[in-house]
Motif scaffolding. Structure first.
Motif, PDB file in Angstrom:
ATOM      1  N   UNK A 259       0.828  -1.206   0.000  1.00  0.00           N
ATOM      2  CA  UNK A 259       0.000   0.000   0.000  1.00  0.00           C
ATOM      3  C   UNK A 259       0.862   1.256   0.000  1.00  0.00           C
ATOM      4  N   UNK A 260       1.871   1.271   0.861  1.00  0.00           N
ATOM      5  CA  UNK A 260       2.760   2.434   0.953  1.00  0.00           C
ATOM      6  C   UNK A 260       3.538   2.606  -0.345  1.00  0.00           C
ATOM      7  N   UNK A 261       4.073   1.503  -0.862  1.00  0.00           N
ATOM      8  CA  UNK A 261       4.854   1.552  -2.091  1.00  0.00           C
ATOM      9  C   UNK A 261       4.050   2.096  -3.251  1.00  0.00           C
ATOM     10  N   UNK A 262       2.881   1.510  -3.482  1.00  0.00           N
ATOM     11  CA  UNK A 262       2.121   1.893  -4.667  1.00  0.00           C
ATOM     12  C   UNK A 262       1.568   3.299  -4.548  1.00  0.00           C
ATOM     13  N   UNK A 263       1.137   3.693  -3.357  1.00  0.00           N
ATOM     14  CA  UNK A 263       0.655   5.060  -3.189  1.00  0.00           C
ATOM     15  C   UNK A 263       1.772   6.066  -3.425  1.00  0.00           C
ATOM     16  N   UNK A 264       2.983   5.760  -2.982  1.00  0.00           N
ATOM     17  CA  UNK A 264       4.120   6.654  -3.218  1.00  0.00           C
ATOM     18  C   UNK A 264       4.421   6.781  -4.699  1.00  0.00           C
ATOM     19  N   UNK A 265       4.291   5.666  -5.436  1.00  0.00           N
ATOM     20  CA  UNK A 265       4.544   5.702  -6.883  1.00  0.00           C
ATOM     21  C   UNK A 265       3.454   6.487  -7.594  1.00  0.00           C
ATOM     22  N   UNK A 266       2.216   6.278  -7.213  1.00  0.00           N
ATOM     23  CA  UNK A 266       1.119   7.041  -7.813  1.00  0.00           C
ATOM     24  C   UNK A 266       1.338   8.545  -7.600  1.00  0.00           C
ATOM     25  N   UNK A 267       1.857   8.905  -6.427  1.00  0.00           N
ATOM     26  CA  UNK A 267       2.106  10.311  -6.116  1.00  0.00           C
ATOM     27  C   UNK A 267       3.362  10.844  -6.790  1.00  0.00           C
ATOM     28  N   UNK A 268       4.193   9.954  -7.354  1.00  0.00           N
ATOM     29  CA  UNK A 268       5.396  10.393  -8.062  1.00  0.00           C
ATOM     30  C   UNK A 268       6.523  10.817  -7.159  1.00  0.00           C
ATOM     31  N   UNK A 269       6.630  10.196  -5.984  1.00  0.00           N
ATOM     32  CA  UNK A 269       7.628  10.618  -5.007  1.00  0.00           C
ATOM     33  C   UNK A 269       8.858   9.717  -5.068  1.00  0.00           C
ATOM     34  N   UNK A 270      10.015  10.289  -4.704  1.00  0.00           N
ATOM     35  CA  UNK A 270      11.219   9.501  -4.524  1.00  0.00           C
ATOM     36  C   UNK A 270      12.046   9.307  -5.787  1.00  0.00           C
ATOM     37  N   UNK A 271      13.248   8.762  -5.569  1.00  0.00           N
ATOM     38  CA  UNK A 271      14.194   8.536  -6.661  1.00  0.00           C
ATOM     39  C   UNK A 271      13.666   7.502  -7.648  1.00  0.00           C
ATOM     40  N   UNK A 272      13.004   6.488  -7.144  1.00  0.00           N
ATOM     41  CA  UNK A 272      12.492   5.438  -8.027  1.00  0.00           C
ATOM     42  C   UNK A 272      11.580   6.007  -9.096  1.00  0.00           C
ATOM     43  N   UNK A 273      10.751   6.968  -8.737  1.00  0.00           N
ATOM     44  CA  UNK A 273       9.814   7.534  -9.718  1.00  0.00           C
ATOM     45  C   UNK A 273      10.537   8.317 -10.801  1.00  0.00           C
ATOM     46  N   UNK A 274      11.704   8.888 -10.462  1.00  0.00           N
ATOM     47  CA  UNK A 274      12.510   9.544 -11.497  1.00  0.00           C
ATOM     48  C   UNK A 274      12.975   8.522 -12.529  1.00  0.00           C
ATOM     49  N   UNK A 275      13.317   7.323 -12.065  1.00  0.00           N
ATOM     50  CA  UNK A 275      13.690   6.240 -12.985  1.00  0.00           C
ATOM     51  C   UNK A 275      12.483   5.816 -13.812  1.00  0.00           C
ATOM     52  N   UNK A 276      11.331   5.715 -13.170  1.00  0.00           N
ATOM     53  CA  UNK A 276      10.126   5.274 -13.875  1.00  0.00           C
ATOM     54  C   UNK A 276       9.726   6.256 -14.973  1.00  0.00           C
ATOM     55  N   UNK A 277      10.062   7.520 -14.810  1.00  0.00           N
ATOM     56  CA  UNK A 277       9.719   8.526 -15.829  1.00  0.00           C
ATOM     57  C   UNK A 277      10.761   8.624 -16.941  1.00  0.00           C
ATOM     58  N   UNK A 278      11.791   7.780 -16.886  1.00  0.00           N
ATOM     59  CA  UNK A 278      12.813   7.788 -17.930  1.00  0.00           C
ATOM     60  C   UNK A 278      12.234   7.280 -19.245  1.00  0.00           C
ATOM     61  N   UNK A 279      12.915   7.606 -20.338  1.00  0.00           N
ATOM     62  CA  UNK A 279      12.429   7.201 -21.653  1.00  0.00           C
ATOM     63  C   UNK A 279      12.360   5.689 -21.797  1.00  0.00           C
ATOM     64  N   UNK A 280      13.340   4.985 -21.230  1.00  0.00           N
ATOM     65  CA  UNK A 280      13.341   3.529 -21.345  1.00  0.00           C
ATOM     66  C   UNK A 280      12.131   2.927 -20.656  1.00  0.00           C
ATOM     67  N   UNK A 281      11.863   3.334 -19.429  1.00  0.00           N
ATOM     68  CA  UNK A 281      10.720   2.774 -18.709  1.00  0.00           C
ATOM     69  C   UNK A 281       9.398   3.173 -19.357  1.00  0.00           C
TER      70      UNK A 281
END
Length: 370
Positions: A259-281
């Motif tokens: 729950x914490x992980x997915x909500x953080x990703x939906x909100x676009x928070x943290x270093x991981x989300x910067x990777x997720x917004x990369x062209x490759x991902x």
């Protein structure tokens, strides 16, 4: 694996998570393929194997994404019949394009399950695969990775039925239905709880934002979840004893971490989300479904070639790198072509055909129970 198209409320973090999960599944299959073929280097640090093998739990990320977007789609459409047709159009063209050639090859060569069953049973096996039964039902899939689509389809039907019940004023029955579906499918694959995570994050996203406004560490949360979830599944699948209170508590903690992980990703928070917004991902997120369907058939052939032509002369480590390097580009290329032909173009044509056959739209409120 995920066969859900981004809805109007497009979220680049969720889209990138699809691509991230698809790549992680790929590397899990690199590890599994090399290990089963006998050329995974025994001297490599166990942490490398753990990271690669943990990609098996990327399927749970797909399930979270699917549940989030499906819940959103049902709320927006307010038409269950249209929703189910949309899901069928989204899933079947790419799936059949990958599965049917493998079925024909299997019948001609009597490979895989076709060699173990009488030809009279082949039509029934084919029908069961077309209906997406392997996975939920204990039977082998023709396309190995397609077992996850069985759980996707089960979730679609459960979510649609729950939606109808809620709109008819039977909220308690809807909750009971979802709980019963989870309990029935959990023994087949414990990751089905991720569907509940995705749905809950969508339904309570604003409230969760308030609770988690000072906690945004999706990468650390992902690592903690994978470590504990792997421990839980080792206990769940490899022992005959019932769950102890300790491991039940670990399962609950894993659910909260999701729950914490997915909500953080939906909100676009943290270093991981910067990777997720990369062209490759983002690119991999676009082709993730077709890539997921096609990468294992590609790897079947490259693994054989590497085991015969690379490993004997250059060693196991070179074999693993060659296996990954020779598998990923063609899998991406075929995945992209399949996305264009079957997901995008065939999907558009089928949607146009459906709209012509359906005729004028009916009122959304009257269509809820359709």
């Amino acid at each position: 694996m995920d066969a859900v198209q981004a809805p109007e409320g497009y979220n680049s973090n969720i889209h990138g998570l699809r691509g991230f999960a698809a790549l992680w599944v790929f590397f899990a299959h690199v590890y599994l393929g090399a290990a089963t073929a006998g050329f995974y280097p025994g001297q490599w640090h166990p942490l490398i194997a753990w990271v690669m093998d943990s990609g098996r739990y990327a399927v749970d990320l797909f399930f979270m994404i699917s549940a989030y977007l499906i819940t959103e789609s049902l709320v927006r459409k307010s038409h269950v019949g249209e929703f189910l047709v949309d899901r069928a159009i989204r899933v079947y063209p790419a799936f059949l394009a990958a599965m049917l050639p493998l079925a024909v090859m299997g019948m001609l060569t009597q490979a895989r399950m076709f060699g173990d069953t009488a030809p009279q049973q082949w039509p029934l096996m084919l029908l069961a695969n077309v209906l997406l039964l392997p996975g939920v039902v204990d039977m082998p899939p023709i396309l190995g990775v397609a077992w996850t689509l069985s759980f996707e389809a089960a979730f679609y039907l459960t979510a649609a039925a729950a939606f109808v019940l809620i709109h008819r004023g039977h909220r308690e029955l809807a909750i009971g239905l979802c709980a019963a579906a989870g309990l029935l499918t959990f023994p087949q694959y414990s990751g089905v709880i991720s569907f509940h995570v995705g749905a809950l994050v969508y339904l309570y996203r604003d409230r969760m934002t308030q609770v988690l406004r000072n906690f945004h560490a999706p990468l650390l949360t992902l690592i903690a979840f994978i470590a504990l979830w792997g421990l839980f599944n080792e206990r769940y699948w490899k022992t005959d004893t019932g769950l102890t209170p300790l491991f039940a508590a670990i399962g609950i903690i894993c659910f909260v971490l999701q729950l914490i992980l997915f909500r953080s990703i939906v909100a676009g928070a943290g270093v991981l989300c910067a990777v997720l917004r990369s062209r490759l991902c983002q690119f991999m997120g676009t082709i993730s479904y077709s890539f997921y369907l096609w990468h294992t058939p590609v790897m079947y052939f490259t693994k054989r070639w590497v085991a015969t032509n690379v490993v004997p002369d250059y060693g196991a480590a070179a074999g693993v790198f060659a296996f990954a390097a020779l598998s990923l580009p063609p899998a991406m290329l075929i995945g992209y072509c399949a996305y264009v032909l079957f997901e995008r173009e065939a999907g558009r044509r089928l949607h146009r055909l459906y709209r012509r056959l359906r005729g004028p739209q009916v009122d959304g409120r009257a269509a809820v129970g359709a």
